[in-house]
Design a protein around this motif. Sequence first.
Motif, PDB file in Angstrom:
ATOM      1  N   ASP A 298     -28.340   4.610 -31.361  1.00  0.00           N
ATOM      2  CA  ASP A 298     -28.689   4.551 -32.770  1.00  0.00           C
ATOM      3  C   ASP A 298     -27.460   3.437 -33.649  1.00  0.00           C
ATOM      4  O   ASP A 298     -28.009   2.806 -34.367  1.00  0.00           O
ATOM      5  N   ALA A 299     -26.300   4.187 -33.475  1.00  0.00           N
ATOM      6  CA  ALA A 299     -25.364   3.286 -34.310  1.00  0.00           C
ATOM      7  C   ALA A 299     -25.276   1.928 -33.709  1.00  0.00           C
ATOM      8  O   ALA A 299     -25.138   0.888 -34.653  1.00  0.00           O
ATOM      9  N   ALA A 300     -25.344   1.720 -32.532  1.00  0.00           N
ATOM     10  CA  ALA A 300     -25.196   0.465 -31.958  1.00  0.00           C
ATOM     11  C   ALA A 300     -26.509  -0.450 -32.231  1.00  0.00           C
ATOM     12  O   ALA A 300     -26.586  -1.585 -32.564  1.00  0.00           O
ATOM     13  N   CYS A 301     -27.629   0.160 -32.583  1.00  0.00           N
ATOM     14  CA  CYS A 301     -28.717  -0.738 -32.982  1.00  0.00           C
ATOM     15  C   CYS A 301     -28.951  -0.722 -34.642  1.00  0.00           C
ATOM     16  O   CYS A 301     -30.008  -1.567 -35.056  1.00  0.00           O
ATOM     17  N   GLY A 302     -27.985  -0.089 -35.233  1.00  0.00           N
ATOM     18  CA  GLY A 302     -27.813  -0.234 -36.635  1.00  0.00           C
ATOM     19  C   GLY A 302     -28.184  -1.409 -37.452  1.00  0.00           C
ATOM     20  O   GLY A 302     -28.675  -1.781 -38.356  1.00  0.00           O
ATOM     21  N   PHE A 303     -27.641  -2.591 -36.747  1.00  0.00           N
ATOM     22  CA  PHE A 303     -27.480  -4.000 -37.351  1.00  0.00           C
ATOM     23  C   PHE A 303     -29.066  -4.463 -37.390  1.00  0.00           C
ATOM     24  O   PHE A 303     -29.534  -4.916 -38.341  1.00  0.00           O
ATOM     25  N   VAL A 304     -29.699  -4.306 -36.169  1.00  0.00           N
ATOM     26  CA  VAL A 304     -30.856  -4.948 -36.050  1.00  0.00           C
ATOM     27  C   VAL A 304     -31.817  -4.036 -36.728  1.00  0.00           C
ATOM     28  O   VAL A 304     -32.869  -4.381 -37.110  1.00  0.00           O
ATOM     29  N   ASP A 305     -31.790  -2.784 -36.569  1.00  0.00           N
ATOM     30  CA  ASP A 305     -32.439  -1.789 -37.221  1.00  0.00           C
ATOM     31  C   ASP A 305     -32.622  -1.883 -39.085  1.00  0.00           C
ATOM     32  O   ASP A 305     -33.569  -1.716 -39.634  1.00  0.00           O
ATOM     33  N   PHE A 306     -31.435  -2.367 -39.420  1.00  0.00           N
ATOM     34  CA  PHE A 306     -31.304  -2.606 -40.789  1.00  0.00           C
ATOM     35  C   PHE A 306     -32.273  -3.632 -41.270  1.00  0.00           C
ATOM     36  O   PHE A 306     -32.959  -3.421 -42.359  1.00  0.00           O
ATOM     37  N   PHE A 307     -32.337  -4.634 -40.556  1.00  0.00           N
ATOM     38  CA  PHE A 307     -33.387  -5.983 -40.810  1.00  0.00           C
ATOM     39  C   PHE A 307     -34.757  -5.561 -40.424  1.00  0.00           C
ATOM     40  O   PHE A 307     -35.600  -6.194 -41.097  1.00  0.00           O
TER      41      PHE A 307
ATOM     42  N   TYR B  96     -38.299  -9.851 -35.354  1.00  0.00           N
ATOM     43  CA  TYR B  96     -37.654 -10.320 -34.283  1.00  0.00           C
ATOM     44  C   TYR B  96     -36.600  -9.324 -33.847  1.00  0.00           C
ATOM     45  O   TYR B  96     -36.375  -8.810 -32.928  1.00  0.00           O
ATOM     46  N   CYS B  97     -35.849  -8.775 -35.217  1.00  0.00           N
ATOM     47  CA  CYS B  97     -34.816  -7.518 -34.992  1.00  0.00           C
ATOM     48  C   CYS B  97     -35.640  -6.221 -34.436  1.00  0.00           C
ATOM     49  O   CYS B  97     -35.053  -5.413 -33.824  1.00  0.00           O
ATOM     50  N   ALA B  98     -36.837  -6.085 -34.920  1.00  0.00           N
ATOM     51  CA  ALA B  98     -37.693  -4.993 -34.605  1.00  0.00           C
ATOM     52  C   ALA B  98     -37.695  -4.814 -32.747  1.00  0.00           C
ATOM     53  O   ALA B  98     -37.819  -3.749 -32.102  1.00  0.00           O
TER      54      ALA B  98
END
Length: 240
Positions: free
Chosen positions: A160-169, A144-146
């Motif tokens: 990229d920074a704003a997407c860092g949370f979902v990218d982490f998972f 889902y995060c992807a």
Amino acid sequence: MALSAREVLDEAVRELAPDSGGNRFVARVAEGTAPPETIGLFALEQRHIIGSDRRSFLHLADRAAAEPAVEAFFTGLAQGETLALDRLSDLEEACGLDADTVRDHEPLPGCQTYPAYVSWLALNAEPVEAVIAVTANFAAWGNYCAEMSRGLRRHYGFTDAACGFVDFFATPAPEVTEQALDAVQSGLDSGQRFGRRAVHHYGQLLQTYELMFWDTLAQEAAARRPEEPRRAAGTGRAGT
């Protein structure tokens, strides 16, 4: 013939996989029709969830102190939640949320049922059985995060920074997989017989409560005027 640790985990991931296309909110983000304020709501709810889950994983680690591999798995998850929390502020900023809004947000019951059940597992489940159920749930959460990551970049202009949370998972973490395998193998080696009914029960409830989280966000999105697919703004701030 007894199953290996990998077979146990693969079976759980396969049996507990959610229905394809069942997540209405992620689908709207993926196509750019989710109102920007509901993406902010996602971030606000996650701040409560991450903190709660971190404490639950630490409690499971304490309960598994006699099983080093199981303890290491949950300690690692708790550390991961801390890293994820560090990335959440960039998502909040991209959604135009200030410190007062974050502080004063009243969590939605439908979004907080999932962490409440993780807390229940921390108190009541056998730690090794919780390893299996949580691992199966994380597989769906990562997917889902992807999808969200792609949608936030394509339609909302998030950086990229704003997407860092979902990218982490969304980013595969082989070390977490190895820790899960080690934890399950330690249970097998010590002669533990996993309650397959219990694992399925725990995992099914985790998946159901997670879908309740997404459905609550989808209901919030539907309560607002539907939007046309958004063009990437290039600013990293939703709604600008």
